[in-house]
Design a protein around this motif. Structure first.
Motif, PDB file in Angstrom:
ATOM      1  N   UNK A   1     158.649 131.276 128.732  1.00 24.73           N
ATOM      2  CA  UNK A   1     158.578 130.766 130.093  1.00 24.73           C
ATOM      3  C   UNK A   1     158.658 131.934 131.076  1.00 24.73           C
TER       4      UNK A   1
ATOM      5  N   UNK B   1     164.959 130.175 124.582  1.00 24.43           N
ATOM      6  CA  UNK B   1     163.891 129.311 125.094  1.00 24.43           C
ATOM      7  C   UNK B   1     162.579 129.585 124.381  1.00 24.43           C
ATOM      8  N   UNK B   2     161.796 128.561 124.176  1.00 23.62           N
ATOM      9  CA  UNK B   2     160.442 128.695 123.632  1.00 23.62           C
ATOM     10  C   UNK B   2     159.514 127.774 124.414  1.00 23.62           C
ATOM     11  N   UNK B   3     158.437 128.343 124.896  1.00 20.95           N
ATOM     12  CA  UNK B   3     157.471 127.548 125.656  1.00 20.95           C
ATOM     13  C   UNK B   3     156.355 127.038 124.756  1.00 20.95           C
ATOM     14  N   UNK B   4     156.701 126.705 123.523  1.00 25.37           N
ATOM     15  CA  UNK B   4     155.670 126.212 122.614  1.00 25.37           C
ATOM     16  C   UNK B   4     155.457 124.723 122.780  1.00 25.37           C
ATOM     17  N   UNK B   5     154.198 124.351 122.814  1.00 30.04           N
ATOM     18  CA  UNK B   5     153.849 122.954 123.049  1.00 30.04           C
ATOM     19  C   UNK B   5     153.902 122.179 121.738  1.00 30.04           C
TER      20      UNK B   5
ATOM     21  N   UNK C   1     162.574 123.118 123.653  1.00 31.42           N
ATOM     22  CA  UNK C   1     162.196 124.242 124.511  1.00 31.42           C
ATOM     23  C   UNK C   1     163.413 125.073 124.910  1.00 31.42           C
ATOM     24  N   UNK C   2     164.567 124.474 124.828  1.00 32.68           N
ATOM     25  CA  UNK C   2     165.822 125.167 125.130  1.00 32.68           C
ATOM     26  C   UNK C   2     166.799 124.840 124.017  1.00 32.68           C
TER      27      UNK C   2
ATOM     28  N   UNK D   1     165.268 119.432 126.287  1.00 33.46           N
ATOM     29  CA  UNK D   1     164.068 119.809 127.040  1.00 33.46           C
ATOM     30  C   UNK D   1     162.942 120.046 126.048  1.00 33.46           C
ATOM     31  N   UNK D   2     161.874 119.253 126.185  1.00 34.21           N
ATOM     32  CA  UNK D   2     160.716 119.367 125.313  1.00 34.21           C
ATOM     33  C   UNK D   2     159.474 119.206 126.189  1.00 34.21           C
ATOM     34  N   UNK D   3     158.273 119.458 125.632  1.00 38.90           N
ATOM     35  CA  UNK D   3     157.088 119.389 126.478  1.00 38.90           C
ATOM     36  C   UNK D   3     156.992 118.076 127.260  1.00 38.90           C
ATOM     37  N   UNK D   4     156.765 118.184 128.542  1.00 39.37           N
ATOM     38  CA  UNK D   4     156.654 117.058 129.475  1.00 39.37           C
ATOM     39  C   UNK D   4     157.891 116.162 129.468  1.00 39.37           C
ATOM     40  N   UNK D   5     159.019 116.730 129.163  1.00 39.26           N
ATOM     41  CA  UNK D   5     160.256 115.951 129.100  1.00 39.26           C
ATOM     42  C   UNK D   5     161.394 116.767 129.714  1.00 39.26           C
ATOM     43  N   UNK D   6     161.751 116.379 130.930  1.00 40.81           N
ATOM     44  CA  UNK D   6     162.797 117.101 131.667  1.00 40.81           C
ATOM     45  C   UNK D   6     163.535 116.074 132.492  1.00 40.81           C
ATOM     46  N   UNK D   7     164.531 115.445 131.862  1.00 37.88           N
ATOM     47  CA  UNK D   7     165.249 114.363 132.541  1.00 37.88           C
ATOM     48  C   UNK D   7     166.497 114.934 133.213  1.00 37.88           C
TER      49      UNK D   7
ATOM     50  N   UNK E   1     154.337 122.901 132.011  1.00 39.40           N
ATOM     51  CA  UNK E   1     154.937 122.579 130.715  1.00 39.40           C
ATOM     52  C   UNK E   1     155.707 121.255 130.739  1.00 39.40           C
ATOM     53  N   UNK E   2     156.552 121.095 131.741  1.00 41.05           N
ATOM     54  CA  UNK E   2     157.382 119.892 131.804  1.00 41.05           C
ATOM     55  C   UNK E   2     156.741 118.776 132.627  1.00 41.05           C
TER      56      UNK E   2
END
Lengths: 451, 451
Positions: free
Chosen positions: A171, A217-221, A229-230, A444-450, B185-186
């Motif tokens: 990231x 952290x890894x920005x892998x999809x 991701x974290x 925290x995962x791809x397209x998931x940040x609650x 990404x998110x």
């Protein structure tokens, strides 16, 4: 007082008055008598509160909803013939905060998927309630293990300008909305760390034995059950230690952590055994009591070739990266217990691993354990300046970004080794929980940040 | 063996042979006799190696450079009349890694500024060598304090979608080179956390007593000695606790940490006393033995008004934010010891702090200590849904981003309190080191990102 303390010393409180606070797990009444299971967070199990219509607010109390916060005054009464050894006969029940009727947790079982949408509420559900205490206990196991042995804890940085490690996609950390990083906060491109290993090595060259324990952290999809991701990593580094010393340390650490968790998260582990994975306590107890074997990658390939048709991935050859099914076969079927695979082909391992005399393999060690496969990865590091420099060129890494790291080899360098343990995966391993999203407070995962 | 262990048990090793590894701190010889001060990282002080021309590589050994890595075999000889109680008479000295002549550390004293350019080497210089062990020891003090008391350690997230807290400017976390965050990404704008407090509160509503301890970030362009862009924070949160309970916990924690560090980093603290701040041990010992006083902000303003002309900032009025000089005056001159200031004007404090009955102040507490001023900031949290909702509106925060946080008040909410301790500032306080860049392994500040 805390319920945990009361449970440990209830005999001293026989017929005495106590004051408890906590949250309602169940509340049922029949006519003039009611029972509340109260949990105050101090231990996994509840305490039973008995109330009668002698309470002046009996009607109110009988309607208290799940999840509500209470203060209870009452008398401790020993109940040697009952399931729980004591109960509280309430003399007063005060509602501190009622729980609204749209409370997302109801008595029924909810799916993991549903729970992931409500990270602010799910710690109260049993699986998560057990997991997040286990997470805390395992953290302390790690710190206690290393500090008792004189290891120095190093806070390696989260923000780094060093993108040479190549452990994964990164990231970017920025204050800009374009890519003009030379005008950015740090005056250059900055990113989130993928590993503290390079940054911790200078400290091993100072304190001999050190460890990091922090977020990476890894920005892998990749949307798998094992990638986030974290995540938190433990990365110890030992000076004057070769690969064998490294494996001794890994083995001792894993065994220590298992025993610590079985002791300090007993109720939680029993819950996992009952509800998540009936073999989890047996499995980790066996590992804690076994001698970890050691086998070369080359031997492992020979073993795999014998039965290659049984795998989904049947293409077994020297030089391949082992898949999880191969790793599990080696430890579950061949060794029948934990095993270190060592001496991997240099092409499939990181640039900093020490080249063996055969010039084909490096002094790496991956710990494989039954049920999950790889749990820890480590290596002896390349301490020879010339060899490391050549490797960096070979890999096409810009040498100037790693000159400081190379220089450690010129300034009193010595043989040294280290390893990385994925903290979240260790939790999955201990508990049998199958998805990394269910061992992290806010995954925290791809397209998931609650939140 | 480790030097630390040898120092603790040297009498058992009288006339025995030992094997040590370590790095050369000094090497001097005269004719047929030489002395090496060796440090192996296990403790602050060195061990003295004596070698003679009986060594077959005497000439080589006498030329060993500062910083080189050695393995020494030798006999332990007690020296009751000398400064150090024993020495090692070398029977063999093997060079594991010679240190090149351009080694950045020479025997002279180097400036802090110079050292900050070489974070990979400076841990070997005494000040940093003492500091980074103290950092490890203080970390363990924190964990031990909270775990012994049943607090659950929570890993709150570093990457967050929640930008409502307003504690400071944020770094963006992205995989894009433009600002189209919905394609990112998110799937939305993500940033690095400035505080774990909001994220940890749900866990206090579950486990009662919890704490975070991890990195936090501020993208503020402030080049001071007390601000870094990345730093570690401890943020405990206590359910069923009011402001007074909160202050009790802070006081107990600070005292515990001081005593723990004086015990477990004794040599390091003695070094700081000798070389950095001659009052540091006296100062923190006094704090550990004192009763922390409590004073309202309003009383403090009255005290400050009496002497306002003595300040650089003479504009003293109710509602102002206190400056460091004001805080230090209150604790150093008025109280003559640590003091909690409580009940601050609501306008200068965060939205989540509980409004007092006077409707003008909030139940905040800042701990001021002699020499540095503010060390800890805390508050009772607003547990009343309606009051908190109104506050969020008043502050112009988008309510939907905080609805989950508000909902905690509807689902069994109760009174609760918490605080934040800046870990790096605590290290500055303990040691007397004046710049935050000198207590962090790899400090990150504006336009400064080394490795």
């Amino acid at each position: 007082m805390l319920v945990k303390k009361l449970k440990e010393t209830f005999e001293q409180y026989d017929q005495k008055e106590v004051v408890l606070q906590g949250w309602v797990r169940t509340n049922r009444k029949s006519k003039a008598l009611g029972f509340i299971e109260l949990n105050d967070g101090s231990c996994f199990s509840n305490v039973q509160i008995v109330y009668t219509d002698a309470l002046n607010n009996f009607d109110e109390v009988s309607k208290i909803t799940l999840g509500s916060a209470l203060e209870v005054k009452g008398t401790v009464v020993l109940t040697p013939e009952a399931k729980q050894p004591f109960e509280i006969q309430a003399t007063s029940v005060e509602v501190l905060g009622l729980c609204d009727h749209d409370y997302p947790l109801q008595k029924k079982r909810h799916s993991f998927e549903y729970m992931r949408e409500i990270p602010h509420i799910r710690p109260r559900a049993n699986t998560y309630y057990a997991m997040f205490r286990l997470r805390s206990v395992l953290s302390m196991a790690i710190h206690t293990f290393f500090q008792d042995r004189g290891f120095v804890y190093v806070h390696t940085p989260e923000i780094t300008g060093n993108d040479a490690e190549g452990a994964g996609e990164c990231f970017t950390v920025t204050c800009r909305q374009d890519d003009e990083y030379e005008k950015d906060f740090f005056g250059k491109h900055a990113q989130l760390t993928v590993s503290g290993q390079l940054h911790v090595e200078p400290f091993a060259q100072t304190y001999r034995n050190v460890y990091t324990f922090g977020p990476t952290f890894r920005a892998e999809n990749s949307n798998t059950t094992r990638h986030a991701s974290e995540f938190w990593m433990i990365e110890p580094e030992l000076a004057f230690a070769d690969l064998s010393d490294n494996m001794d340390c890994i083995e001792e650490m894993i065994k220590y952590c298992i025993k610590y968790c079985l002791e300090h998260a007993k109720e939680e582990m029993e819950f996992f055994e009952k509800m998540i994975d009936k073999d989890c306590i047996k499995r980790i107890t066996e590992v804690a009591n076994s001698n970890f074997k050691r086998m070369t990658y080359t031997e492992a390939i020979k073993e795999l070739e014998k039965v290659k048709d049984t795998f989904e991935n049947k293409d077994i050859f020297w030089g391949m990266d082992l898949q999880s099914e191969h790793e599990r076969y080696i430890c579950e079927k061949v060794v029948k217990g934990p095993v270190f695979l060592i001496d991997y082909p240099k092409e499939i391992k990181a640039f900093y691993m020490r080249v063996n005399d055969d010039q084909k393999t490096v002094a790496a060690c991956d710990l494989l354990v039954p049920y999950v496969g790889e749990l820890v990865g480590g290596s002896q590091r390349e301490e020879r300046y010339d060899v490391l420099e050549a490797k960096i060129k070979e890999m096409g890494i810009a040498q100037e970004t790693l000159q400081w790291y190379l220089d450690l080899r010129r300034f009193g360098g010595c043989k040294h080794s280290g390893f990385g343990l994925g903290f979240d995966r260790m939790l999955m391993y201990l508990s049998g929980v199958q998805n990394i999203r269910d061992v992290q407070p806010y995954p925290r995962t791809p397209r998931n940040l609650i939140f």
